[in-house]
Design a protein around this motif. Structure first.
Motif, PDB file in Angstrom:
ATOM      1  N   ALA A 159      59.047  41.267  74.848  1.00  0.00           N
ATOM      2  CA  ALA A 159      58.837  42.716  74.843  1.00  0.00           C
ATOM      3  C   ALA A 159      59.520  43.360  73.633  1.00  0.00           C
ATOM      4  N   LYS A 160      60.634  42.799  73.220  1.00  0.00           N
ATOM      5  CA  LYS A 160      61.375  43.348  72.086  1.00  0.00           C
ATOM      6  C   LYS A 160      60.836  42.879  70.739  1.00  0.00           C
ATOM      7  N   ARG A 161      60.329  41.633  70.685  1.00  0.00           N
ATOM      8  CA  ARG A 161      60.099  41.006  69.385  1.00  0.00           C
ATOM      9  C   ARG A 161      58.651  40.657  69.058  1.00  0.00           C
ATOM     10  N   ALA A 162      57.772  40.655  70.027  1.00  0.00           N
ATOM     11  CA  ALA A 162      56.408  40.179  69.784  1.00  0.00           C
ATOM     12  C   ALA A 162      55.723  40.982  68.686  1.00  0.00           C
ATOM     13  N   SER A 163      55.014  40.275  67.817  1.00  0.00           N
ATOM     14  CA  SER A 163      54.191  40.946  66.814  1.00  0.00           C
ATOM     15  C   SER A 163      52.911  41.440  67.469  1.00  0.00           C
ATOM     16  N   ALA A 190      56.316  34.209  71.618  1.00  0.00           N
ATOM     17  CA  ALA A 190      56.540  35.593  71.200  1.00  0.00           C
ATOM     18  C   ALA A 190      58.001  36.002  71.265  1.00  0.00           C
ATOM     19  N   THR A 191      58.870  35.145  71.819  1.00  0.00           N
ATOM     20  CA  THR A 191      60.301  35.458  71.822  1.00  0.00           C
ATOM     21  C   THR A 191      60.861  35.451  70.411  1.00  0.00           C
ATOM     22  N   ASP A 236      51.551  44.107  80.699  1.00  0.00           N
ATOM     23  CA  ASP A 236      51.678  45.547  80.449  1.00  0.00           C
ATOM     24  C   ASP A 236      53.109  45.910  80.055  1.00  0.00           C
ATOM     25  N   ALA A 237      54.086  45.318  80.724  1.00  0.00           N
ATOM     26  CA  ALA A 237      55.481  45.622  80.412  1.00  0.00           C
ATOM     27  C   ALA A 237      55.846  45.150  79.001  1.00  0.00           C
ATOM     28  N   ILE A 238      55.363  43.953  78.638  1.00  0.00           N
ATOM     29  CA  ILE A 238      55.627  43.445  77.288  1.00  0.00           C
ATOM     30  C   ILE A 238      54.980  44.347  76.246  1.00  0.00           C
TER      31      ILE A 238
END
Length: 242
Positions: free
Chosen positions: A119-123, A161-162, A204-206
């Protein structure tokens, strides 16, 4: 006429046969494998093949060579459980379902954290791949195999995605765990649709970049899988469900 197997394939078969015996407890930690000439005779292979197979098993942490004792099975704590073959052998030898429970516990520890990091880092490209995997799941609820493939892709894309390369080797464990658990919880296509909304909550949260919500949604998803695994196991063993 039977097509001869290439040596590497023959070696791989010997690795599989011996590895499965170890994971199934047919040769226990501290015990020795048969001597090299005996293995050659039992398996119908050359000494070169046996030696290559033993090297492969040693690299997986399963065995070690000791002077005057031969090839000894190492303590189970030394085994590389994240190795894809070791995982597969363990899953195949999982008569009481304990291995699947351990894998589910492992996933409950790792994947919620991975979802939060994603959620923080995904492109944007990675978010698109997560979405595509979910949509493939939703479009293939009538196919056990296609649904499983898309489900695995969904979880694997989140791990990638992390942005942390140490999560990537975990994908093998997730793959074995998911394949094994779906055999228990999603035996028929009709079992598939119920899990799609739980996966969508994670996605959705990500996509909202809400790390806490992503962590919680992934935990709910895996807790539901754990509950269904336990329920299916109780039904198989004739134990009343709680």
């Amino acid at each position: 006429m039977e097509i001869p197997r290439m040596r590497r394939n023959l070696c791989g078969q010997v690795v599989h046969d011996l590895g499965f015996k170890i994971l199934a407890g047919q040769v226990k930690p501290g015990e020795a494998l048969p001597q090299e000439p005996t293995l050659c005779e039992q398996l119908g292979v050359s000494r070169t093949v046996v030696r290559e197979a033993i090297k492969s098993l040693a690299a997986k942490g399963l065995v070690e060579s000791r002077p005057k004792r031969g090839t000894i099975v190492r303590p189970s704590a030394d085994w590389n459980y994240l190795d894809s073959e070791v995982l597969a052998w363990h899953a195949s030898a999982d008569g009481d379902g304990q291995h699947l429970r351990f894998l589910t516990e492992f996933r409950l520890t790792v994947e919620p954290a991975a979802a939060a990091l994603a959620a923080k880092r995904a492109s944007e490209d990675q978010l698109d791949r997560i979405r595509a995997a979910l949509e493939k799941m939703a479009a293939n609820t009538d196919s056990v195999e296609a649904f499983k493939e898309a489900d695995l892709r969904f979880h694997t894309e989140i791990l990638h995605a992390t942005g942390n390369p140490f999560f990537s080797p975990v994908a093998g464990a997730i793959a074995i765990s998911l394949a094994t658990s779906l055999k228990v919880t999603n035996r028929q296509p009709a079992d598939n649709p119920a899990s799609v909304p739980l996966h969508r909550d994670v996605m959705d949260a990500i996509c909202r970049r809400d790390a806490d919500a992503a962590r919680e949604a992934m935990h709910r998803l895996l807790a539901d899988a754990k509950r269904r695994i336990e329920s299916a196991s109780d039904a198989t063993n004739g134990t009343p469900s709680a």
